[in-house]
Design a protein around this motif. Structure first.
Motif, PDB file in Angstrom:
ATOM      1  N   HIS A   1       0.803  -1.222   0.000  1.00  0.00           N
ATOM      2  CA  HIS A   1       0.000   0.000   0.000  1.00  0.00           C
ATOM      3  C   HIS A   1       0.830   1.263   0.000  1.00  0.00           C
ATOM      4  O   HIS A   1       1.952   1.304   0.480  1.00  0.00           O
ATOM      5  CB  HIS A   1      -0.898   0.053   1.229  1.00  0.00           C
ATOM      6  CG  HIS A   1      -1.809  -1.107   1.321  1.00  0.00           C
ATOM      7  ND1 HIS A   1      -2.365  -1.503   2.507  1.00  0.00           N
ATOM      8  CD2 HIS A   1      -2.269  -1.958   0.393  1.00  0.00           C
ATOM      9  CE1 HIS A   1      -3.129  -2.544   2.281  1.00  0.00           C
ATOM     10  NE2 HIS A   1      -3.080  -2.836   1.009  1.00  0.00           N
ATOM     11  N   TYR A   2       0.204   2.287  -0.479  1.00  0.00           N
ATOM     12  CA  TYR A   2       0.689   3.661  -0.331  1.00  0.00           C
ATOM     13  C   TYR A   2       0.416   4.074   1.111  1.00  0.00           C
ATOM     14  O   TYR A   2      -0.629   3.735   1.652  1.00  0.00           O
ATOM     15  CB  TYR A   2      -0.084   4.539  -1.309  1.00  0.00           C
ATOM     16  CG  TYR A   2       0.262   5.980  -1.220  1.00  0.00           C
ATOM     17  CD1 TYR A   2      -0.556   6.858  -0.497  1.00  0.00           C
ATOM     18  CD2 TYR A   2       1.397   6.485  -1.851  1.00  0.00           C
ATOM     19  CE1 TYR A   2      -0.239   8.189  -0.422  1.00  0.00           C
ATOM     20  CE2 TYR A   2       1.707   7.812  -1.778  1.00  0.00           C
ATOM     21  CZ  TYR A   2       0.879   8.671  -1.064  1.00  0.00           C
ATOM     22  OH  TYR A   2       1.201   9.970  -0.994  1.00  0.00           O
TER      23      TYR A   2
ATOM     24  N   VAL B   1      10.722  -0.654  -0.861  1.00  0.00           N
ATOM     25  CA  VAL B   1       9.961  -1.703  -1.561  1.00  0.00           C
ATOM     26  C   VAL B   1      10.913  -2.612  -2.321  1.00  0.00           C
ATOM     27  O   VAL B   1      10.800  -3.837  -2.298  1.00  0.00           O
ATOM     28  CB  VAL B   1       8.929  -1.066  -2.519  1.00  0.00           C
ATOM     29  CG1 VAL B   1       8.302  -2.137  -3.386  1.00  0.00           C
ATOM     30  CG2 VAL B   1       7.873  -0.339  -1.737  1.00  0.00           C
ATOM     31  N   LYS B   2      11.875  -1.963  -2.983  1.00  0.00           N
ATOM     32  CA  LYS B   2      12.835  -2.782  -3.746  1.00  0.00           C
ATOM     33  C   LYS B   2      13.593  -3.714  -2.835  1.00  0.00           C
ATOM     34  O   LYS B   2      13.788  -4.900  -3.134  1.00  0.00           O
ATOM     35  CB  LYS B   2      13.825  -1.856  -4.458  1.00  0.00           C
ATOM     36  CG  LYS B   2      13.343  -1.336  -5.771  1.00  0.00           C
ATOM     37  CD  LYS B   2      14.530  -0.772  -6.556  1.00  0.00           C
ATOM     38  CE  LYS B   2      13.997   0.212  -7.576  1.00  0.00           C
ATOM     39  NZ  LYS B   2      15.033   0.968  -8.244  1.00  0.00           N
ATOM     40  N   GLN B   3      14.010  -3.177  -1.688  1.00  0.00           N
ATOM     41  CA  GLN B   3      14.765  -4.004  -0.739  1.00  0.00           C
ATOM     42  C   GLN B   3      13.935  -5.185  -0.273  1.00  0.00           C
ATOM     43  O   GLN B   3      14.399  -6.333  -0.185  1.00  0.00           O
ATOM     44  CB  GLN B   3      15.100  -3.128   0.473  1.00  0.00           C
ATOM     45  CG  GLN B   3      16.556  -3.053   0.793  1.00  0.00           C
ATOM     46  CD  GLN B   3      16.744  -2.218   2.036  1.00  0.00           C
ATOM     47  OE1 GLN B   3      15.805  -1.673   2.624  1.00  0.00           O
ATOM     48  NE2 GLN B   3      17.970  -2.112   2.441  1.00  0.00           N
ATOM     49  N   TYR B   4      12.676  -4.859   0.057  1.00  0.00           N
ATOM     50  CA  TYR B   4      11.775  -5.894   0.568  1.00  0.00           C
ATOM     51  C   TYR B   4      11.574  -6.988  -0.475  1.00  0.00           C
ATOM     52  O   TYR B   4      11.620  -8.190  -0.167  1.00  0.00           O
ATOM     53  CB  TYR B   4      10.443  -5.254   0.948  1.00  0.00           C
ATOM     54  CG  TYR B   4       9.405  -6.241   1.404  1.00  0.00           C
ATOM     55  CD1 TYR B   4       8.253  -6.471   0.648  1.00  0.00           C
ATOM     56  CD2 TYR B   4       9.554  -6.965   2.581  1.00  0.00           C
ATOM     57  CE1 TYR B   4       7.303  -7.372   1.060  1.00  0.00           C
ATOM     58  CE2 TYR B   4       8.614  -7.859   2.997  1.00  0.00           C
ATOM     59  CZ  TYR B   4       7.481  -8.051   2.230  1.00  0.00           C
ATOM     60  OH  TYR B   4       6.530  -8.946   2.635  1.00  0.00           O
TER      61      TYR B   4
ATOM     62  N   ASP C   1       1.888  -9.317   8.278  1.00  0.00           N
ATOM     63  CA  ASP C   1       0.479  -8.991   8.464  1.00  0.00           C
ATOM     64  C   ASP C   1       0.366  -7.557   8.995  1.00  0.00           C
ATOM     65  O   ASP C   1       1.360  -6.867   9.159  1.00  0.00           O
ATOM     66  CB  ASP C   1      -0.218  -9.999   9.378  1.00  0.00           C
ATOM     67  CG  ASP C   1       0.429 -10.038  10.750  1.00  0.00           C
ATOM     68  OD1 ASP C   1       0.111 -10.972  11.510  1.00  0.00           O
ATOM     69  OD2 ASP C   1       1.253  -9.166  11.062  1.00  0.00           O
ATOM     70  N   ARG C   2      -0.868  -7.141   9.257  1.00  0.00           N
ATOM     71  CA  ARG C   2      -1.049  -5.730   9.544  1.00  0.00           C
ATOM     72  C   ARG C   2      -0.645  -5.367  10.958  1.00  0.00           C
ATOM     73  O   ARG C   2      -0.672  -4.198  11.316  1.00  0.00           O
ATOM     74  CB  ARG C   2      -2.505  -5.353   9.304  1.00  0.00           C
ATOM     75  CG  ARG C   2      -3.435  -5.942  10.298  1.00  0.00           C
ATOM     76  CD  ARG C   2      -4.797  -5.439   9.989  1.00  0.00           C
ATOM     77  NE  ARG C   2      -5.672  -5.774  11.074  1.00  0.00           N
ATOM     78  CZ  ARG C   2      -6.946  -5.479  11.062  1.00  0.00           C
ATOM     79  NH1 ARG C   2      -7.450  -4.858  10.035  1.00  0.00           N
ATOM     80  NH2 ARG C   2      -7.702  -5.799  12.090  1.00  0.00           N
ATOM     81  N   TYR C   3      -0.294  -6.330  11.777  1.00  0.00           N
ATOM     82  CA  TYR C   3       0.154  -6.027  13.124  1.00  0.00           C
ATOM     83  C   TYR C   3       1.658  -5.856  13.193  1.00  0.00           C
ATOM     84  O   TYR C   3       2.211  -5.624  14.250  1.00  0.00           O
ATOM     85  CB  TYR C   3      -0.286  -7.129  14.105  1.00  0.00           C
ATOM     86  CG  TYR C   3      -1.785  -7.294  14.103  1.00  0.00           C
ATOM     87  CD1 TYR C   3      -2.380  -8.426  13.536  1.00  0.00           C
ATOM     88  CD2 TYR C   3      -2.603  -6.299  14.630  1.00  0.00           C
ATOM     89  CE1 TYR C   3      -3.739  -8.559  13.525  1.00  0.00           C
ATOM     90  CE2 TYR C   3      -3.969  -6.424  14.606  1.00  0.00           C
ATOM     91  CZ  TYR C   3      -4.540  -7.561  14.061  1.00  0.00           C
ATOM     92  OH  TYR C   3      -5.886  -7.694  14.045  1.00  0.00           O
TER      93      TYR C   3
ATOM     94  N   LEU D   1       6.441  -1.252   5.688  1.00  0.00           N
ATOM     95  CA  LEU D   1       5.535  -1.540   4.576  1.00  0.00           C
ATOM     96  C   LEU D   1       4.284  -2.215   5.088  1.00  0.00           C
ATOM     97  O   LEU D   1       4.317  -2.985   6.041  1.00  0.00           O
ATOM     98  CB  LEU D   1       6.215  -2.469   3.567  1.00  0.00           C
ATOM     99  CG  LEU D   1       7.468  -1.901   2.904  1.00  0.00           C
ATOM    100  CD1 LEU D   1       8.161  -2.986   2.121  1.00  0.00           C
ATOM    101  CD2 LEU D   1       7.085  -0.754   2.005  1.00  0.00           C
ATOM    102  N   LYS D   2       3.185  -1.924   4.361  1.00  0.00           N
ATOM    103  CA  LYS D   2       1.944  -2.632   4.662  1.00  0.00           C
ATOM    104  C   LYS D   2       1.492  -3.315   3.390  1.00  0.00           C
ATOM    105  O   LYS D   2       1.502  -2.697   2.323  1.00  0.00           O
ATOM    106  CB  LYS D   2       0.847  -1.634   5.087  1.00  0.00           C
ATOM    107  CG  LYS D   2       1.211  -0.848   6.302  1.00  0.00           C
ATOM    108  CD  LYS D   2       0.475  -1.404   7.516  1.00  0.00           C
ATOM    109  CE  LYS D   2       0.825  -0.653   8.768  1.00  0.00           C
ATOM    110  NZ  LYS D   2       2.004  -1.184   9.405  1.00  0.00           N
ATOM    111  N   SER D   3       1.071  -4.573   3.491  1.00  0.00           N
ATOM    112  CA  SER D   3       0.622  -5.242   2.266  1.00  0.00           C
ATOM    113  C   SER D   3      -0.686  -5.952   2.516  1.00  0.00           C
ATOM    114  O   SER D   3      -1.075  -6.187   3.674  1.00  0.00           O
ATOM    115  CB  SER D   3       1.684  -6.230   1.792  1.00  0.00           C
ATOM    116  OG  SER D   3       1.798  -7.261   2.736  1.00  0.00           O
TER     117      SER D   3
END
Lengths: 294, 594
Positions: free
Chosen positions: B37-38, B45-48, B192-194, B199-201
């Motif tokens: 997500h934005y 992001v690239k690293q991840y 996960d979101r916790y 980053l959040k996905s």
């Protein structure tokens, strides 16, 4: 188009198929069937010569009749096994002597068979038969009499049919085996083990050794051979006659027809023979291939 | 050209962001695995993505952008479009969705050899539309295939292909690659979101990782249990390898007794289960699970049997009925032999041979009955201790029963062998002498019958023997027939026992249960359901997993054991019976380790 067609062109017709000729494929000219040969190689039989040869067949028939007579005597107890054994032994020795006398010098050199080998064979026969005769005696106990007679008759008939009349000296397998099978069937009906042994020895003598002697006789003394054949025939008819006259009459009829009637038919029917041979027959190899086998 | 995009259902309502996934090589398709997500920092992001690629071994990349604009997020689109310059790709997907509409729109930006060539393709999809009336130059169509991410991740496509493939064979199909991609991308789904990361996905596990306490406890407990079993197994293997057991008679005996065979197979199975390495691929996992489940079921059935056996003096009852049954059987056999020694069914038997054979067999029966009476005080003890073996499993009890039946009917086996050997000898003798009768002989070199000129003595003795054998044939044949029938009854009973043992050993209960309860885990293929199809617009398909057929599941996952199957066809069996060859109709395949 046949030979009666319009006259062909100037080129004569040749009997080949690889050339393109102006004739159709099934054309034949007036030389058709010139190469036909009728009754080529037919033999001219003379009556009495054929009768003499047919005597051998009659002799074998009488042999079988003699054997059956002996069996009938044993079964009725008129002939004791010891007497039969003794007679067989004596006849065997006599026959062996005669066989040795009749053997020419040439034959002994090519196939030497020593007296020792003969003695060995004889010992094997006798011991084997003597050892197995109690077993052989019980073989057909549970089989009914009619079955035994039928089997023996069939087997003796097979013996007569497959006998190698042309060259009886190495005995043909099927004929000898059939005769022995029939004799075992008959012998197992006799009352004792010694009877069985005697019967089997007699069968061996009559069916296995007697033809060898006959072969020698035929080769070396043809006149005596004919006399022996006649003698055996008479003996067969006489022996059977002492047991059952009807059988003797039948046997005499059979002998007569085999010896006299059948050769007459053979000679008479020759003139109706009509074999044709020509170049259309399959090729036959007339070489003797036996020299490849050695 | 058709571009297929596999889109997870969980991301249908995700916030705008970047699409992470994989381009399937060799085919025109892409698998979307997650949406990041934005707001995000492109470098992170690239690293991840690189970290995830290293962990999972899947060639992850950023596929494109996803926009589901909410209120106050205008200008998102242009921002997302500009991102295509940061993440250099051959193709950049821009998927857009409007709230309230069920359709997606997709633009593909291609980077051709002359710089950027933007092809604008607009495909609208509406549920109630009356046919697309826009004119588009459809050089590239897009198909969206929606899939349930969790199910596809857990599923295994059949027929299973082994991991290392020969590069010369065909590359795996598109579907297979897609399944493998999702299955191997597990590290991607741990965020996960916790989590407090940058980053959040969104993916199927983004609401929180699932775990079950029981499964975790079992996993913890299994390690010391495996070590214990492994230690016990090593002691057992050491005991078995003592040299005294390698002597020939014991080894031969242990290969014939089905209890020992069953013991060795269970040892193998235990060794498979108790290995400390976790299963590397699906096949191994299923094998382990099947073995474990069938072992537990076996032990449960065995304990059930034991609870019945040791109650109410059942053992004493059994022991007390065994000796009278044996007596009864032997009496029946004696009567049968007396009947044979008479004139059975009116057949013509040779009396002397009949008596010999009949007396011989009667003496054997007498010996056997004495042996049974000698053993009768010990039978109860034997049964009691034998019943204890059922605690290892029902298969052991059945194997023990089969062995005991074999030992108790040993005399029938002896009779059968005597009768068969005699008959076989007779048949061979007769056939050979029949050839002699006709003047022929068997040519061993050419394997055919040739004519032969025999000597006089050979002919004479051959004919005599032929006559003797021929007349003794009905007697021998009858004894052979009777004892063969008895032997076949015993063999049939043993065969039933062996078949049931084999069934318990090899039936893949776990696989069948999986097929029934979680049928998506064993997939034979997929089927597609059209969500919306309008001429001139993109196709949306729903991919559903086609589960494996029950029979195919059993076939694929059968544990290979000594499968007990008949060695000969019916025709060959009848021929063997006729000639008198000894029959061992059940063949045991030795186990194959793959």
């Amino acid at each position: 188009m046949g030979p009666d067609g319009a006259p062909g062109p100037a080129v004569p017709w040749r009997k080949v198929l690889w050339e393109c000729q102006p004739f159709p494929d099934n054309y034949v000219d007036q030389r058709f069937l010139e190469e036909l040969r009728r009754n080529e190689g037919i033999r001219q039989y003379r009556y009495w010569a054929v009768v003499k040869e047919a005597g051998f067949v009659a002799q074998q028939l009488s042999c079988v009749a003699v054997f059956i007579t002996l069996w009938l005597y044993m079964e009725q107890g008129l002939l004791s096994p010891e007497m039969l054994l003794g007679t067989s032994l004596v006849s065997a020795l006599l026959g062996y002597g005669l066989h040795q006398v009749l053997t020419s010098q040439v034959e002994t050199c090519t196939e030497p068979r020593t007296h020792l080998a003969d003695l060995q064979s004889a010992t094997i026969f006798l011991s084997f038969t003597f050892g197995f005769s109690p077993v052989l005696k019980t073989l057909t106990e549970s089989v009914s009499t009619d079955t035994v007679y039928a089997m023996s008759a069939v087997m003796l008939l097979a013996h007569l049919v497959s006998f190698p009349y042309a060259k009886p000296s190495p005995p043909g397998s099927l004929s000898l085996n059939a005769a022995l099978f029939a004799s075992v069937c008959l012998a197992s009906r006799l009352p004792g083990a010694l009877h069985t042994f005697a019967m089997l020895s007699c069968a061996l003598l009559v069916f296995a050794l007697w033809p060898c002697l006959l072969q020698r006789l035929r080769d070396n003394a043809p006149n005596q051979f004919t006399a022996v054949c006649v003698g055996v025939c008479v003996g067969g008819v006489g022996g059977l006659g002492s047991q059952s006259p009807g059988g003797a009459v039948l046997l005499a009829l059979a002998l007569g027809s085999v010896t006299l009637l059948c050769p007459l038919l053979l000679v008479r029917l020759q003139r109706h023979k009509d074999n044709i041979q020509g170049p259309w027959d399959e090729a036959e190899i007339h070489e003797d291939l036996s020299h490849f086998l050695h | 050209m058709v571009l297929k995009i596999f889109f997870p259902q969980c991301c249908n309502r995700a916030d705008s962001g970047l699409l992470v996934g994989r381009w399937i090589s060799g085919h025109d398709s892409a698998v979307v695995l997650a949406v990041i997500h934005y707001p995000f920092i492109p470098g992170q992001v690239k690293q991840y993505v690189q970290k995830m690629q290293a962990q999972s071994g899947v060639e992850l990349s950023v596929l494109g952008s996803w926009s589901l604009p909410k209120e106050g997020q205008e200008g998102m689109e242009s921002f997302l479009r500009d991102l295509s310059t940061i993440f250099p790709q051959e193709r950049w997907l821009q998927i857009r969705r409007q709230m309230g509409k069920t359709g997606f729109t997709c633009e593909i930006l291609k980077q051709g050899p002359n710089g950027r060539i933007a092809e604008r393709k607009e495909k609208k999809k509406q549920e109630e539309a009356d046919g697309g009336d826009g004119e588009e130059e459809d050089e590239e169509k897009v198909i969206f295939v929606h899939y349930e991410q969790r199910k596809v991740m857990l599923s295994q496509l059949h027929p299973i292909q082994s991991g290392d493939r020969d590069p010369k064979t065909d590359p795996p199909s598109e579907l297979r690659q897609m399944f493998q991609t999702v299955a191997r991308s597990q590290p991607l789904f741990f965020l996960d979101r916790y989590d407090d990361g940058p980053l959040k996905s969104t993916h199927w596990q983004s609401e929180g990782r699932e775990a079950s306490i029981i499964v975790e406890l079992l996993k913890q407990a299994s390690v010391p249990l495996c070590m214990l079993i492994g230690w016990l197994l090593s002691i057992w293997t050491w005991v078995c390898n003592i040299r005294i057991f390698s002597l020939y008679p014991l080894r031969f005996l242990s290969s014939k007794l089905s209890t020992c065979v069953q013991l060795s197979y269970r040892t193998e199975h235990m060794r498979t289960i108790s290995s400390l390495k976790p299963a590397t691929d699906h096949t191994q996992f299923m094998r382990k699970a099947n073995i474990l489940v069938s072992f537990l079921v076996d032990v449960a059935l065995g304990v059930l049997l034991m609870s019945w056996l040791y109650r109410d003096n059942h053992i004493t009852m059994l022991a007390n009925t065994l000796v009278p049954v044996a007596d009864h059987v032997s009496k029946e056999l004696e009567e049968l032999l007396q009947w044979l020694m008479g004139a059975p069914a009116g057949l013509k038997m040779n009396r002397a041979l009949d008596q010999v054979l009949g007396r011989f067999f009667l003496y054997h029966i007498h010996l056997w009955i004495s042996y049974i009476h000698l053993m009768s005080p010990f039978i109860e003890g034997i049964l009691w201790y034998g019943g204890l073996s059922a605690c290892f499993g029902l298969t052991f009890a059945l194997s023990l029963l089969s062995d005991m039946v074999a030992l108790l009917t040993f005399h029938i086996y002896c009779f059968y062998v005597y009768g068969a050997r005699l008959y076989c000898l007779k048949i061979y003798g007769l056939s050979s002498l029949w050839r002699l009768f006709r003047g022929k002989k068997w040519n061993v070199l050419r394997q055919r019958v040739d004519s032969c000129s025999y000597d006089l003595d050979q002919l004479f003795i051959g004919t005599l023997l032929f006559t003797i054998l021929l007349f003794l044939l009905p007697t021998t044949a009858l004894y052979y027939l009777v004892f063969t029938l008895l032997r076949l009854v015993v063999v049939l009973f043993q065969g039933v026992l062996h078949l049931s043992v084999d069934f318990i050993n090899s039936f893949p209960l776990f696989a069948v249960a999986l097929r029934v309860c979680r049928s998506y885990r064993l997939a034979e293929g997929v089927k597609f359901r059209v969500l919306c199809d309008e001429p001139g617009s993109a196709l949306h398909l729903m991919m559903e997993i086609n589960p494996l057929k029950g029979s195919a599941a059993v076939q694929t996952y059968r544990t290979p054991t000594y499968s007990c199957y008949p060695k000969d066809s019916w025709g060959a069996l009848v021929k063997k019976l006729f000639v008198g060859e000894l029959i061992y109709p059940w063949r045991h395949k030795t186990t194959k380790t793959d």
